[in-house]
Design an enzyme around this catalytic site. Structure first.
Site, PDB file in Angstrom:
ATOM      1  N   CYS A 129       0.849  -1.183   0.000  1.00  0.00           N
ATOM      2  CA  CYS A 129       0.000   0.000   0.000  1.00  0.00           C
ATOM      3  C   CYS A 129       0.885   1.232   0.000  1.00  0.00           C
ATOM      4  O   CYS A 129       1.687   1.423   0.903  1.00  0.00           O
ATOM      5  CB  CYS A 129      -0.935   0.007   1.200  1.00  0.00           C
ATOM      6  SG  CYS A 129      -2.098   1.348   1.056  1.00  0.00           S
ATOM      7  N   GLY A 215      -7.777   1.304 -12.131  1.00  0.00           N
ATOM      8  CA  GLY A 215      -8.779   1.406 -13.192  1.00  0.00           C
ATOM      9  C   GLY A 215      -8.212   0.997 -14.545  1.00  0.00           C
ATOM     10  O   GLY A 215      -7.027   0.659 -14.665  1.00  0.00           O
TER      11      GLY A 215
END
Lengths: 301, 256
Positions: A129, A215
């Site tokens: 992350c 995305g």
């Protein structure tokens, strides 16, 4: 038609899952038949202690994608096990618990707590992350990745999956390190470090200054990374990065992923994972495949 | 809470003034479910541009139809303004927490709206038509181009007061100017929707006078379901999502 996939000793009924952080802890969605059709549920990453997350604004829209810097807002592993996990298990779908920590000891403590919680299909180590304020991520360092994986493999009674960051020079090298340390699978890729600037205000559009891009915009890069890595490791890959439909998912499977995860697109079309599963089965039927293994890594070179 | 994802047909898309549109969708299942203050999440285009759905407060929901009242101001809403009769839209909803219904003892209900923030108060006033309280709408718009007929509100028994920044319609100044003219009866409830500075002004006014109320907040949103935690705002109870914990919050809960 056999579409079940095995990771370590866990069997998943089909290859379609969701990327961590895109399904929340999904309590709102349990009733949806879409959830019950998943091969696995991966809830949002949990940490040892509760985290309140980053200041707004946490997301921004970008061409064919988004940048996020949520900051792993979560209630902490104890609350997760007590309040969220029972509902997740009740769906009957295998649960892969995603965990992240600031230290190896914290990772180890969480693995022990999950051992006690019982009936989990696998643990995913979120080593990548990019949103917490650290200079180098574990996932950017092969030795650090190997060390965490080895430690958790010794403790965990569940298969261990290492989630890899794409923000590295050679992602296959990190995957090899994870494999050598006993990882049962790798999932790839997490978000790409990114930023977007509001030129009127001359400010970052993200409260945390930078964030992670996801995305369809990142899909071709993710597919290339999966393809390169699949050529070098033997353990299964969970492929993700901008999957919106069955065709996108098939790219990852053909590149060598054994499972695929719908991530950001869950926010746009909550039915996407189910549509992906139906589409994969239709493709297999059309190509007279009876086993998902005929599809995985079937790229012609 | 349950929501549905459905394909809704455009019945009409009417230009109300220079900036505002009234979009009527055929969505029978949705129309039955919607409560005042909830929103619907619309995919304004196929493909990835724009990428996110766009949230819109429901303006009216009856007879199998759902209406939204919106301003063509950004990429998404400008595309929506171009939708024509018989076009279809992928709609997810109803989403979010509705306004709390005022109890029988409430004597005065004040809706405070900035610009297109007026939208949820139409469906709310439809439902409150029989409520005995005195109902008022304080509406602030930028200029004449951002005002519209208050006839529908008046039909619902709502007294409407208008302010514009340039004084072209109603009182000159911000909607906060209109506060000065309201007599605060006991058991007054305030409901606010509009730009953040307006809501902050309403919240401080309410605090000064010891009034309770609710505000409908706005934030950039991805999922609309409380999953991504992208639209969180700071409240007295930490970060809360506008899409799922909100959009309606107690006026004294939001930290501005």
């Amino acid at each position: 038609m056999n579409i079940a996939v095995k990771i370590g000793k866990s069997v998943f009924p089909n290859p379609v899952t969701v990327a961590s952080g895109t399904f929340g802890h999904s309590e709102e969605l349990y009733s949806l038949k879409e959830v019950r059709c998943l091969g696995a549920i991966v809830p949002k990453t949990v940490t040892l202690k509760a985290q309140e997350g980053n200041p707004p604004r946490r997301i921004c829209e970008t061409p064919a994608g988004m940048i996020n810097a949520i900051g792993i807002e979560n209630p902490g592993i104890d609350v997760f096990i007590a309040k969220k996990l029972p509902g997740l298990k009740k769906t009957g779908v295998p649960v892969i618990v995603s965990i992240s920590a600031h230290s190896e000891n914290d990772f180890a403590l969480m693995a022990q707590k999950l051992n006690a919680a019982g009936k989990i299909a696998a643990i995913e180590l979120n080593l990548s992350c990019p949103n917490l304020k650290k200079k180098v991520l574990v996932a950017q360092d092969a030795a650090a990745t190997a060390s965490v994986v080895r430690r958790i493999k010794r403790i965990s009674k569940y298969p261990v999956i290492a989630k890899l960051s794409p923000n590295v020079t050679d992602i296959a090298a990190i995957a090899l390190a994870a494999e050598a340390s006993g990882a049962d699978a790798v999932s790839m890729v997490n978000t790409f470090a990114a930023m977007s600037i509001d030129v009127k205000r001359r400010c970052s559009r993200i409260g945390n200054f930078t964030g992670g891009l996801s995305g369809p915009a990142i899909r071709p890069i993710a597919v290339r990374m999966v393809c390169e890595t699949a050529a070098k490791i033997k353990i299964p890959i969970i492929g993700m990065g901008g999957i919106t439909n069955a065709n996108d998912a098939l790219e990852f499977l053909i590149a060598g992923a054994s499972m695929v995860a719908v991530g950001t697109y869950n926010f746009i079309n909550p039915k996407a994972p189910l549509e992906v599963l139906i589409g994969i089965m239709a493709y297999m039927k059309e190509n007279r495949m009876t086993d998902i293994r005929e599809l995985i890594g079937s790229i012609k070179r | 809470m349950h929501q549905i994802q459905t394909t809704a047909k455009v019945i009409a898309n009417q230009k109300v003034n220079d900036a505002y549109y009234l979009l009527t969708l055929s969505a029978p299942a949705l129309a039955k479910m919607v409560k005042p203050g909830q929103f619907i999440h619309i995919r304004v285009n196929e493909g990835f541009e724009p990428f996110f759905r766009r949230p819109f407060s429901v303006y009216r929901a009856k007879k199998g139809q759902v209406q939204i009242f919106f301003e063509a101001v950004g990429r998404g809403s400008k595309l929506l303004a171009r939708k024509k009769k018989n076009d279809t839209l992928d709609v997810l909803g109803p989403l979010g927490q509705p306004f709390t219904m005022p109890g029988k003892g409430v004597q005065q209900i004040v809706f405070v709206a900035g610009g297109i923030g007026v939208a949820p108060f139409m469906v709310f006033s439809d439902i409150l038509k029989k409520h005995k309280a005195r109902k008022m709408l304080l509406y602030g718009g930028r200029a004449r181009a951002h005002t519209f007929s208050m006839a529908e509100f008046k039909k619902n028994g709502v007294e409407a007061f208008v302010a514009t920044d340039d004084g072209s319609v109603g009182v000159k100044g911000r909607v906060s100017e209109l506060f000065k003219n309201i007599e605060v009866a006991p058991f007054t409830l305030i409901y606010a929707c509009g730009p953040k500075p307006m809501i902050a002004a309403v919240a401080s006014f309410a605090k000064e006078r010891g009034l309770k109320g609710e505000a409908s907040m706005e934030e950039v949103m991805a999922c609309g379901l409380g999953a991504c935690l992208g639209c969180s705002i700071l409240t007295t109870q930490g970060y809360k999502t506008v899409c799922h914990d909100g959009p309606v919050f107690a006026l004294d809960e939001v930290i501005f």
